[in-house]
Design a protein around this motif. Structure first.
Motif, PDB file in Angstrom:
ATOM      1  N   THR A 104      72.491  47.418  77.136  1.00  0.00           N
ATOM      2  CA  THR A 104      71.694  48.423  77.852  1.00  0.00           C
ATOM      3  C   THR A 104      70.205  48.218  77.610  1.00  0.00           C
ATOM      4  O   THR A 104      69.391  48.234  78.544  1.00  0.00           O
ATOM      5  CB  THR A 104      72.097  49.842  77.406  1.00  0.00           C
ATOM      6  OG1 THR A 104      73.484  50.045  77.655  1.00  0.00           O
ATOM      7  CG2 THR A 104      71.295  50.893  78.153  1.00  0.00           C
ATOM      8  N   LEU A 105      69.829  48.022  76.364  1.00  0.00           N
ATOM      9  CA  LEU A 105      68.425  47.848  76.018  1.00  0.00           C
ATOM     10  C   LEU A 105      67.863  46.555  76.585  1.00  0.00           C
ATOM     11  O   LEU A 105      66.718  46.522  77.059  1.00  0.00           O
ATOM     12  CB  LEU A 105      68.250  47.872  74.501  1.00  0.00           C
ATOM     13  CG  LEU A 105      68.517  49.217  73.820  1.00  0.00           C
ATOM     14  CD1 LEU A 105      68.639  49.046  72.306  1.00  0.00           C
ATOM     15  CD2 LEU A 105      67.404  50.209  74.146  1.00  0.00           C
ATOM     16  N   LEU A 106      68.652  45.498  76.560  1.00  0.00           N
ATOM     17  CA  LEU A 106      68.175  44.213  77.068  1.00  0.00           C
ATOM     18  C   LEU A 106      67.836  44.315  78.553  1.00  0.00           C
ATOM     19  O   LEU A 106      66.751  43.899  78.990  1.00  0.00           O
ATOM     20  CB  LEU A 106      69.230  43.131  76.836  1.00  0.00           C
ATOM     21  CG  LEU A 106      68.834  41.698  77.223  1.00  0.00           C
ATOM     22  CD1 LEU A 106      67.648  41.235  76.375  1.00  0.00           C
ATOM     23  CD2 LEU A 106      70.016  40.755  77.056  1.00  0.00           C
ATOM     24  N   ALA A 107      68.757  44.876  79.334  1.00  0.00           N
ATOM     25  CA  ALA A 107      68.492  45.050  80.766  1.00  0.00           C
ATOM     26  C   ALA A 107      67.295  45.977  80.988  1.00  0.00           C
ATOM     27  O   ALA A 107      66.427  45.711  81.836  1.00  0.00           O
ATOM     28  CB  ALA A 107      69.730  45.607  81.460  1.00  0.00           C
ATOM     29  N   THR A 108      67.228  47.051  80.218  1.00  0.00           N
ATOM     30  CA  THR A 108      66.131  48.012  80.355  1.00  0.00           C
ATOM     31  C   THR A 108      64.787  47.376  80.036  1.00  0.00           C
ATOM     32  O   THR A 108      63.799  47.572  80.754  1.00  0.00           O
ATOM     33  CB  THR A 108      66.361  49.211  79.423  1.00  0.00           C
ATOM     34  OG1 THR A 108      67.567  49.877  79.805  1.00  0.00           O
ATOM     35  CG2 THR A 108      65.210  50.189  79.487  1.00  0.00           C
ATOM     36  N   PHE A 122      59.486  45.446  81.496  1.00  0.00           N
ATOM     37  CA  PHE A 122      58.434  44.430  81.436  1.00  0.00           C
ATOM     38  C   PHE A 122      57.979  44.035  82.839  1.00  0.00           C
ATOM     39  O   PHE A 122      56.771  43.965  83.116  1.00  0.00           O
ATOM     40  CB  PHE A 122      58.932  43.199  80.679  1.00  0.00           C
ATOM     41  CG  PHE A 122      57.941  42.063  80.649  1.00  0.00           C
ATOM     42  CD1 PHE A 122      56.889  42.075  79.750  1.00  0.00           C
ATOM     43  CD2 PHE A 122      58.056  40.992  81.520  1.00  0.00           C
ATOM     44  CE1 PHE A 122      55.959  41.043  79.729  1.00  0.00           C
ATOM     45  CE2 PHE A 122      57.139  39.954  81.506  1.00  0.00           C
ATOM     46  CZ  PHE A 122      56.088  39.979  80.606  1.00  0.00           C
ATOM     47  N   LEU A 123      58.926  43.799  83.731  1.00  0.00           N
ATOM     48  CA  LEU A 123      58.579  43.393  85.093  1.00  0.00           C
ATOM     49  C   LEU A 123      57.851  44.513  85.835  1.00  0.00           C
ATOM     50  O   LEU A 123      56.885  44.269  86.567  1.00  0.00           O
ATOM     51  CB  LEU A 123      59.838  42.984  85.852  1.00  0.00           C
ATOM     52  CG  LEU A 123      60.546  41.724  85.335  1.00  0.00           C
ATOM     53  CD1 LEU A 123      61.860  41.517  86.065  1.00  0.00           C
ATOM     54  CD2 LEU A 123      59.648  40.497  85.485  1.00  0.00           C
ATOM     55  N   VAL A 124      58.305  45.756  85.643  1.00  0.00           N
ATOM     56  CA  VAL A 124      57.630  46.888  86.291  1.00  0.00           C
ATOM     57  C   VAL A 124      56.207  47.042  85.766  1.00  0.00           C
ATOM     58  O   VAL A 124      55.257  47.226  86.542  1.00  0.00           O
ATOM     59  CB  VAL A 124      58.432  48.189  86.058  1.00  0.00           C
ATOM     60  CG1 VAL A 124      57.620  49.410  86.495  1.00  0.00           C
ATOM     61  CG2 VAL A 124      59.751  48.151  86.822  1.00  0.00           C
ATOM     62  N   LEU A 184      61.435  40.157  74.077  1.00  0.00           N
ATOM     63  CA  LEU A 184      62.272  41.134  74.776  1.00  0.00           C
ATOM     64  C   LEU A 184      63.683  41.160  74.201  1.00  0.00           C
ATOM     65  O   LEU A 184      64.252  42.224  73.948  1.00  0.00           O
ATOM     66  CB  LEU A 184      62.308  40.811  76.275  1.00  0.00           C
ATOM     67  CG  LEU A 184      60.999  41.048  77.035  1.00  0.00           C
ATOM     68  CD1 LEU A 184      61.080  40.459  78.433  1.00  0.00           C
ATOM     69  CD2 LEU A 184      60.689  42.535  77.114  1.00  0.00           C
ATOM     70  N   VAL A 185      64.253  39.978  73.988  1.00  0.00           N
ATOM     71  CA  VAL A 185      65.596  39.904  73.406  1.00  0.00           C
ATOM     72  C   VAL A 185      65.579  40.426  71.969  1.00  0.00           C
ATOM     73  O   VAL A 185      66.468  41.182  71.552  1.00  0.00           O
ATOM     74  CB  VAL A 185      66.129  38.459  73.441  1.00  0.00           C
ATOM     75  CG1 VAL A 185      67.466  38.351  72.717  1.00  0.00           C
ATOM     76  CG2 VAL A 185      66.296  37.982  74.885  1.00  0.00           C
ATOM     77  N   GLY A 186      64.553  40.046  71.208  1.00  0.00           N
ATOM     78  CA  GLY A 186      64.453  40.504  69.826  1.00  0.00           C
ATOM     79  C   GLY A 186      64.293  42.009  69.719  1.00  0.00           C
ATOM     80  O   GLY A 186      64.884  42.646  68.838  1.00  0.00           O
ATOM     81  N   GLY A 229      66.863  44.374  67.871  1.00  0.00           N
ATOM     82  CA  GLY A 229      66.382  45.154  66.745  1.00  0.00           C
ATOM     83  C   GLY A 229      66.739  46.625  66.850  1.00  0.00           C
ATOM     84  O   GLY A 229      67.233  47.225  65.896  1.00  0.00           O
ATOM     85  N   ILE A 230      66.512  47.215  68.018  1.00  0.00           N
ATOM     86  CA  ILE A 230      66.808  48.637  68.170  1.00  0.00           C
ATOM     87  C   ILE A 230      68.306  48.884  68.193  1.00  0.00           C
ATOM     88  O   ILE A 230      68.796  49.899  67.687  1.00  0.00           O
ATOM     89  CB  ILE A 230      66.126  49.185  69.435  1.00  0.00           C
ATOM     90  CG1 ILE A 230      64.615  49.106  69.244  1.00  0.00           C
ATOM     91  CG2 ILE A 230      66.554  50.624  69.721  1.00  0.00           C
ATOM     92  CD1 ILE A 230      63.802  49.586  70.416  1.00  0.00           C
ATOM     93  N   ALA A 231      69.079  47.948  68.761  1.00  0.00           N
ATOM     94  CA  ALA A 231      70.537  48.074  68.718  1.00  0.00           C
ATOM     95  C   ALA A 231      71.027  48.050  67.268  1.00  0.00           C
ATOM     96  O   ALA A 231      71.926  48.820  66.890  1.00  0.00           O
ATOM     97  CB  ALA A 231      71.194  46.954  69.516  1.00  0.00           C
TER      98      ALA A 231
END
Length: 259
Positions: free
Chosen positions: A121-125, A130-132, A155-157, A161-163
């Motif tokens: 969820t966080l990765l997609a978000t 970032f793109l927005v 972004l992946v990190g 990290g939050i997960a």
């Protein structure tokens, strides 16, 4: 297939059970949806109102886009506590541990399922955020592309990290067996304690703060360098160590208690 084989407890079946339990409560979808909407909305707001030079205290365009993730991090942490401690408040933990008498597979399955769902969820978000935000930051000193060095890694990190902080919170909920206690431990230990230690006039305290979960996420989010942040690889290892210790303590308590 014998009756015994049909009802045998396996890792896959425990994982399926925890997956079903995770999505059987509306709070899961609400919390994940709120995290995504808040993060993307705040990223767009910050990008739309950004002026060149305002991000002097940040370490790159990813951190600028994700400045609002503090709210999302708290939501993920609270959800993690609820995933583990919620069964104690309803009493359904007795049925769970009766079905899986070895107990520890339940904890590992909860952590694996929740961690994977939170990360996805966080990765997609984060990629969308970032793109927005870049739609507004184009032409500023924070303009960047996904293909620029360090952007995709940050972004992946950040998502990982939050997960992982969510998994630490899950372990706190499992260890303390109560939603209020778990949330209190997260707020006190993860959010407040590093800030208190950072005010102490001791170099060792300042060095230790860099290894706390909230600061390791900052390091994973950074695309530049900062003297008070760990290198991304070191930060990820430190965060994994927190997860290992938290889950280990929760597992030990789970084995020793009656329920």
């Amino acid at each position: 297939m014998t009756a015994t084989a049909a009802y045998r407890v396996t890792r896959v079946r425990v994982l399926r059970s925890e997956w079903s339990k995770l999505w059987s409560v509306r709070s899961t979808g609400i919390a994940l949806g709120a995290t995504a909407l808040l993060t993307i909305g705040l990223g767009a707001f910050i990008g739309a109102n950004y002026s060149p030079g305002e991000a002097a205290g940040t370490t790159g365009p990813v951190q600028v886009a994700l400045l609002g993730i503090q709210f999302g991090q708290v939501i993920i942490a609270v959800l993690g506590v609820m995933v583990a401690a919620g069964e104690y408040s309803t009493g359904s933990i007795r049925a769970t541990l009766t079905a899986v008498p070895r107990r520890l597979p339940v904890l590992w399955a909860k952590a694996a399922v929740f961690g994977a769902v939170a990360f996805a969820t966080l990765l997609a978000t984060f990629f969308v955020t970032f793109l927005v935000s870049q739609g507004f930051l184009s032409g500023t000193d924070q303009e960047a592309a996904l293909t620029d060095p360090g952007i995709a890694r940050a972004l992946v990190g950040s998502a990982a990290g939050i997960a992982l902080i969510g998994v630490v919170s899950l372990a706190l909920g499992a260890a303390l067996r109560g939603v209020p206690a778990g949330i209190g431990a997260y707020i006190g230990g993860v959010l407040i304690l590093p800030e208190v230690l950072g005010t102490l006039p001791f170099g060792a305290a300042e060095d230790a703060v860099a290894y706390f979960p909230s600061r390791t996420v900052e390091a994973l989010m950074a695309t530049g360098s900062a003297a008070d942040l760990l290198a991304p690889g070191v930060a990820f290892v430190a965060l994994c160590a927190w997860v290992t210790v938290a889950l280990g303590a929760a597992g030990l308590l789970l084995r020793r208690r009656d329920v």
